[in-house]
Write a protein that holds these residues in place. Structure first.
Motif, PDB file in Angstrom:
ATOM      1  N   GLY A 126     -18.609 -11.865 -20.216  1.00  0.00           N
ATOM      2  CA  GLY A 126     -17.669 -11.899 -19.118  1.00  0.00           C
ATOM      3  C   GLY A 126     -16.176 -12.304 -19.239  1.00  0.00           C
ATOM      4  N   ASN A 127     -15.703 -12.616 -20.482  1.00  0.00           N
ATOM      5  CA  ASN A 127     -14.230 -12.985 -21.005  1.00  0.00           C
ATOM      6  C   ASN A 127     -13.510 -11.912 -20.667  1.00  0.00           C
ATOM      7  N   ASP A 128     -12.179 -12.129 -20.027  1.00  0.00           N
ATOM      8  CA  ASP A 128     -11.327 -11.063 -19.608  1.00  0.00           C
ATOM      9  C   ASP A 128     -10.470 -10.752 -21.005  1.00  0.00           C
ATOM     10  N   LEU A 129     -10.589  -9.545 -21.426  1.00  0.00           N
ATOM     11  CA  LEU A 129      -9.881  -9.228 -22.718  1.00  0.00           C
ATOM     12  C   LEU A 129      -8.575  -8.411 -22.254  1.00  0.00           C
ATOM     13  N   ASN A 130      -7.982  -8.900 -21.318  1.00  0.00           N
ATOM     14  CA  ASN A 130      -6.480  -8.655 -20.804  1.00  0.00           C
ATOM     15  C   ASN A 130      -6.175  -7.069 -21.424  1.00  0.00           C
ATOM     16  N   GLU A 131      -7.098  -6.291 -20.814  1.00  0.00           N
ATOM     17  CA  GLU A 131      -6.917  -4.644 -20.955  1.00  0.00           C
ATOM     18  C   GLU A 131      -7.144  -4.191 -19.817  1.00  0.00           C
ATOM     19  N   VAL A 132      -6.465  -3.174 -19.546  1.00  0.00           N
ATOM     20  CA  VAL A 132      -6.577  -2.256 -18.295  1.00  0.00           C
ATOM     21  C   VAL A 132      -6.740  -0.852 -18.603  1.00  0.00           C
ATOM     22  N   VAL A 202     -12.618  -2.902 -10.860  1.00  0.00           N
ATOM     23  CA  VAL A 202     -13.864  -2.752 -11.606  1.00  0.00           C
ATOM     24  C   VAL A 202     -13.503  -3.584 -12.779  1.00  0.00           C
ATOM     25  N   TYR A 203     -14.569  -4.476 -13.251  1.00  0.00           N
ATOM     26  CA  TYR A 203     -14.489  -5.285 -14.602  1.00  0.00           C
ATOM     27  C   TYR A 203     -15.656  -3.988 -15.240  1.00  0.00           C
ATOM     28  N   TYR A 204     -14.948  -3.819 -16.464  1.00  0.00           N
ATOM     29  CA  TYR A 204     -16.010  -3.040 -17.425  1.00  0.00           C
ATOM     30  C   TYR A 204     -16.364  -3.735 -18.446  1.00  0.00           C
ATOM     31  N   ARG A 205     -17.593  -3.711 -18.645  1.00  0.00           N
ATOM     32  CA  ARG A 205     -18.100  -4.766 -19.801  1.00  0.00           C
ATOM     33  C   ARG A 205     -18.371  -4.218 -21.196  1.00  0.00           C
ATOM     34  N   ARG A 206     -17.260  -4.479 -22.007  1.00  0.00           N
ATOM     35  CA  ARG A 206     -17.496  -3.912 -23.284  1.00  0.00           C
ATOM     36  C   ARG A 206     -18.227  -4.644 -24.490  1.00  0.00           C
ATOM     37  N   PHE A 207     -19.390  -4.341 -24.944  1.00  0.00           N
ATOM     38  CA  PHE A 207     -19.988  -5.021 -25.913  1.00  0.00           C
ATOM     39  C   PHE A 207     -19.659  -5.103 -27.285  1.00  0.00           C
TER      40      PHE A 207
END
Length: 298
Positions: A126-132, A202-207
């Motif tokens: 759930g950490n924001d990766l500062n990417e849009v 939307v928050y997109y979760r990248r694994f």
């Protein structure tokens, strides 16, 4: 209950994340919604987690066998009781204003049948990766050109539809495993009017594990990508003369009879194997069915 928009949540073995997805829908500023959860035969505790949320506005369906992503999306869309639907994976999160912004776009222009969101990227914790992630163009013709040459570059989590769109073109192709969203994105642009939300909703979760994201370099994945890419690119051969000239301006001087041949010849010369191999196969087929083509070109 009489809702105005349905949030469709397809899921498969996401018990650790789906409660966050559901909670994000319940916290929407726009509350005139229902939720349809379609479980594609999960083997974890997804059903137990979802049972805690069931109500008159949250319905749950579980497949007895695995249908695959496209068919599961379609099942959710069919079960929606509303004209408007928005799709969100069970490990992604809607920001509180998502439905409000989507409905604003639909209400502003009754001809709009697809609304694309912008995404903020988070990791598995759930950490924001500062990417849009956002659409490369707002013009549908430039976007179709970009999708042809660059591949699928439109955010799909949170994409929203009017179900009337699927009277003009089919929903997700259930035979595609990797490119079902790419294929539908292209057809949405070809067959209907689109709008784009102005801000990320939307928050997109990248694994970090690429296999979870289905992007690992395995022979199976490579084979799927190769085969499915050709199905997607075939959509461009359904374009009318005027649309083809708008999407591919270098074909402006072509007449109606030659334009698709010229299009395929140019694609054959492209350095991307996915484009050149597809174009060569389709060009051979076109030549077999149009014996006078070489005479025309001379």
């Amino acid at each position: 209950m009489n809702a105005e928009i349905t949030v469709v949540i397809p899921t498969y073995n996401k018990a650790a994340y789906i409660s966050q997805t559901i909670e994000s829908v319940l916290k929407q500023t726009y509350q005139d919604f229902e939720i349809v959860i379609v479980d594609d035969c999960s083997q974890d505790d997804t059903e137990l987690v979802v049972q805690e949320y069931l109500s008159d506005r949250i319905r749950y369906f579980k497949h007895l066998r695995n249908w695959g992503p496209g068919a599961t999306f379609n099942d959710g869309i069919e079960k929606a009781n509303t004209e408007y639907v928005t799709l969100i994976a069970s490990d992604d999160i809607l920001l509180p204003n998502h439905l409000e912004q989507v409905m604003l776009q639909f209400k502003k222009d009754d001809l709009v049948e697809t609304v694309f969101p912008k995404l903020k990227v988070i990791d598995e914790n759930g950490n924001d990766l500062n990417e849009v992630i956002e659409q490369p163009f707002f013009d549908k013709y430039k976007m179709l050109n970009h999708l042809f040459y660059a591949g699928n570059d439109i955010p799909s989590p949170g994409v929203s539809f009017k179900k009337s769109l699927f009277k003009k073109t089919a929903a997700y192709n259930r035979n595609l495993i990797m490119m079902h969203d790419y294929d539908l994105n292209v057809r949405c642009l070809i067959h209907g009017k689109i709008a784009v939300v102005d801000e990320p909703t939307v928050y997109y979760r990248r694994f970090s594990n690429p296999i979870i994201n289905l992007s690992g370099k395995t022979k199976w994945l490579d084979m799927c990508l190769s085969i499915e890419s050709k199905f997607v690119l075939d959509n461009y051969l359904s374009l009318g003369y005027d649309d083809m000239k708008k999407i591919f301006p270098h074909l402006e001087a072509c007449n109606r009879k030659e334009i698709k041949f010229r299009f395929l010849i140019d694609a054959c010369k492209n350095k991307q194997v996915r484009l050149s191999s597809w174009a060569f196969e389709r060009l051979v087929s076109c030549l077999e069915n149009n014996k006078d083509f070489l005479i025309l070109m001379n």
